[in-house]
Design a protein around this motif. Structure first.
Motif, PDB file in Angstrom:
ATOM      1  N   GLN A  64    -119.611 -87.550  18.888  1.00  0.00           N
ATOM      2  CA  GLN A  64    -120.191 -86.383  19.547  1.00  0.00           C
ATOM      3  C   GLN A  64    -121.163 -85.712  18.586  1.00  0.00           C
ATOM      4  O   GLN A  64    -120.840 -85.490  17.428  1.00  0.00           O
ATOM      5  N   ARG A 104    -120.542 -76.823  24.469  1.00  0.00           N
ATOM      6  CA  ARG A 104    -120.191 -78.242  24.297  1.00  0.00           C
ATOM      7  C   ARG A 104    -119.226 -78.702  25.384  1.00  0.00           C
ATOM      8  O   ARG A 104    -119.307 -79.838  25.852  1.00  0.00           O
ATOM      9  N   THR A 155    -125.523 -79.460  24.167  1.00  0.00           N
ATOM     10  CA  THR A 155    -125.523 -79.514  22.706  1.00  0.00           C
ATOM     11  C   THR A 155    -126.484 -78.475  22.164  1.00  0.00           C
ATOM     12  O   THR A 155    -127.661 -78.469  22.537  1.00  0.00           O
ATOM     13  N   LEU A 181    -122.809 -82.483  17.355  1.00  0.00           N
ATOM     14  CA  LEU A 181    -122.458 -81.061  17.402  1.00  0.00           C
ATOM     15  C   LEU A 181    -123.677 -80.158  17.365  1.00  0.00           C
ATOM     16  O   LEU A 181    -123.705 -79.113  18.015  1.00  0.00           O
ATOM     17  N   ALA A 216    -126.121 -83.005  26.675  1.00  0.00           N
ATOM     18  CA  ALA A 216    -125.488 -83.787  25.609  1.00  0.00           C
ATOM     19  C   ALA A 216    -125.707 -85.290  25.770  1.00  0.00           C
ATOM     20  O   ALA A 216    -126.017 -85.978  24.799  1.00  0.00           O
TER      21      ALA A 216
END
Length: 185
Positions: A90, A23, A28, A92, A46
């Motif tokens: 964000q 990350r 991701t 995860l 990501a």
């Protein structure tokens, strides 16, 4: 149903620490599972993943995954679960469920009510009892949404039922036809 292409790579790093480093490197972690096979861990860029997920949010979408290092050229899947950080924007982790395009599936489809009910204009209150209905069919035959016009609904009337909805030809309604979607009180 909406179709979206996404690119990923097979993931070799596992565990809490490795995923944290991934990350930090703007990647991701995700997993693709289904069809009786072992789950395949993958990783996405990501920013690209966030943009694609934002585009398909709240819609039924078939995701065509092109996974670098996979023996299959592409895999078709639906987003099953998205894990987000609670305080920041964000992603995860994402779970993808692999599907076959020629086999029927059941999916929830949102209802979009249009117009102003006649009963509301005469002082009634619109009560929406169902936000979505479940349809069964091949993934590409299932629509993004079902649009229903509520202008004919009168105060104290029977309301709009699932049987009143106009559905595409190749899908089947899984909810009870007598179930009320919206009515004016």
């Amino acid at each position: 149903m909406l179709q979206v292409n996404m690119s990923a790579a097979k993931r070799t790093a596992f565990g809490k620490g490795e995923c944290g480093r991934m990350r930090a490197a703007k990647k991701t972690p995700a997993v693709v599972y289904g069809k009786g096979q072992a789950a395949m861990p993958v990783e996405f860029d990501a920013a690209a993943l966030y943009k694609d997920l934002l585009f398909i949010h709240g819609r039924n979408a078939v995701v065509t995954l092109k996974i670098e290092g996979d023996e299959k050229a592409e895999r078709h899947a639906v987003v099953q679960e998205i894990q987000k950080a609670p305080t920041i924007e964000q992603v995860l982790h994402v779970d993808f469920l692999e599907i076959e395009l020629d086999k029927p599936v059941s999916r929830p489809v949102p209802l979009r009510l249009t117009g102003v009910a006649k009963g509301v204009e005469f002082g009634g209150e619109l009560s929406v009892l169902k936000q979505s209905v479940v349809l069964r069919g091949c993934p590409l035959d299932i629509p993004d949404e079902i649009v229903a016009d509520i202008t004919a609904l009168d105060k104290g009337g029977a309301g709009l039922t699932c049987a009143d909805l106009s559905l595409p030809a190749k899908v089947e309604l899984m909810d009870a036809p007598s179930q009320v979607c919206a009515l004016v009180l």
